[in-house]
Motif scaffolding. Sequence first.
Motif, PDB file in Angstrom:
ATOM      1  N   LYS A  11      -5.734  -4.706   6.125  1.00 21.90           N
ATOM      2  CA  LYS A  11      -4.917  -4.796   4.918  1.00 21.90           C
ATOM      3  C   LYS A  11      -5.613  -4.178   3.702  1.00 21.90           C
ATOM      4  O   LYS A  11      -5.532  -4.679   2.582  1.00 21.90           O
ATOM      5  N   GLU A  12      -6.313  -3.073   3.939  1.00 24.76           N
ATOM      6  CA  GLU A  12      -6.929  -2.308   2.861  1.00 24.76           C
ATOM      7  C   GLU A  12      -5.887  -1.383   2.241  1.00 24.76           C
ATOM      8  O   GLU A  12      -4.937  -0.981   2.902  1.00 24.76           O
ATOM      9  N   ARG A  13      -6.091  -1.041   0.991  1.00 27.27           N
ATOM     10  CA  ARG A  13      -5.174  -0.125   0.309  1.00 27.27           C
ATOM     11  C   ARG A  13      -5.593   1.318   0.578  1.00 27.27           C
ATOM     12  O   ARG A  13      -6.773   1.652   0.500  1.00 27.27           O
ATOM     13  N   VAL A  14      -4.622   2.162   0.858  1.00 27.81           N
ATOM     14  CA  VAL A  14      -4.831   3.595   1.026  1.00 27.81           C
ATOM     15  C   VAL A  14      -4.213   4.281  -0.181  1.00 27.81           C
ATOM     16  O   VAL A  14      -3.114   3.936  -0.610  1.00 27.81           O
ATOM     17  N   VAL A  15      -4.923   5.244  -0.751  1.00 27.20           N
ATOM     18  CA  VAL A  15      -4.417   5.974  -1.909  1.00 27.20           C
ATOM     19  C   VAL A  15      -4.243   7.439  -1.537  1.00 27.20           C
ATOM     20  O   VAL A  15      -5.155   8.069  -1.003  1.00 27.20           O
ATOM     21  N   VAL A  16      -3.068   7.965  -1.810  1.00 24.61           N
ATOM     22  CA  VAL A  16      -2.782   9.384  -1.604  1.00 24.61           C
ATOM     23  C   VAL A  16      -2.942  10.078  -2.952  1.00 24.61           C
ATOM     24  O   VAL A  16      -2.309   9.688  -3.936  1.00 24.61           O
ATOM     25  N   PHE A  17      -3.816  11.073  -3.004  1.00 24.47           N
ATOM     26  CA  PHE A  17      -3.989  11.879  -4.206  1.00 24.47           C
ATOM     27  C   PHE A  17      -3.189  13.157  -4.026  1.00 24.47           C
ATOM     28  O   PHE A  17      -3.481  13.971  -3.163  1.00 24.47           O
ATOM     29  N   GLY A  18      -2.147  13.305  -4.842  1.00 20.24           N
ATOM     30  CA  GLY A  18      -1.262  14.452  -4.712  1.00 20.24           C
ATOM     31  C   GLY A  18      -1.553  15.520  -5.746  1.00 20.24           C
ATOM     32  O   GLY A  18      -2.441  15.390  -6.588  1.00 20.24           O
ATOM     33  N   ASP A  19      -0.772  16.570  -5.681  1.00 17.29           N
ATOM     34  CA  ASP A  19      -0.871  17.702  -6.592  1.00 17.29           C
ATOM     35  C   ASP A  19       0.455  17.801  -7.334  1.00 17.29           C
ATOM     36  O   ASP A  19       1.518  17.556  -6.763  1.00 17.29           O
ATOM     37  N   TYR A  20       0.403  18.146  -8.603  1.00 16.03           N
ATOM     38  CA  TYR A  20       1.614  18.153  -9.407  1.00 16.03           C
ATOM     39  C   TYR A  20       2.313  19.508  -9.374  1.00 16.03           C
ATOM     40  O   TYR A  20       2.371  20.241 -10.358  1.00 16.03           O
TER      41      TYR A  20
END
Length: 75
Positions: A38-47
């Motif tokens: 139950k760890e958080r995953v972060v997606v780093f996107g491009d604008y």
Amino acid sequence: KEKQEEFFHPSFAHLHDPFLMDGMDVAVERILEAREKKERVVVFGDYDVDGVSSTALLVRFFASIGVQISYRLPH
């Protein structure tokens, strides 16, 4: 003619095996571990158009498999 057919009628059968990418097995295992713990995953996107679209797809997919997900897009 065959190439035209593939272009106008795409299917998953036309895609390459994603596990041909170096490290894919490690990435999948880590994501499954994060889900289990139950760890958080972060997606780093491009604008830009493809960056925002791909971020949205990843966020929706991860949420659908029960991963705690968030995202960041630059301003």
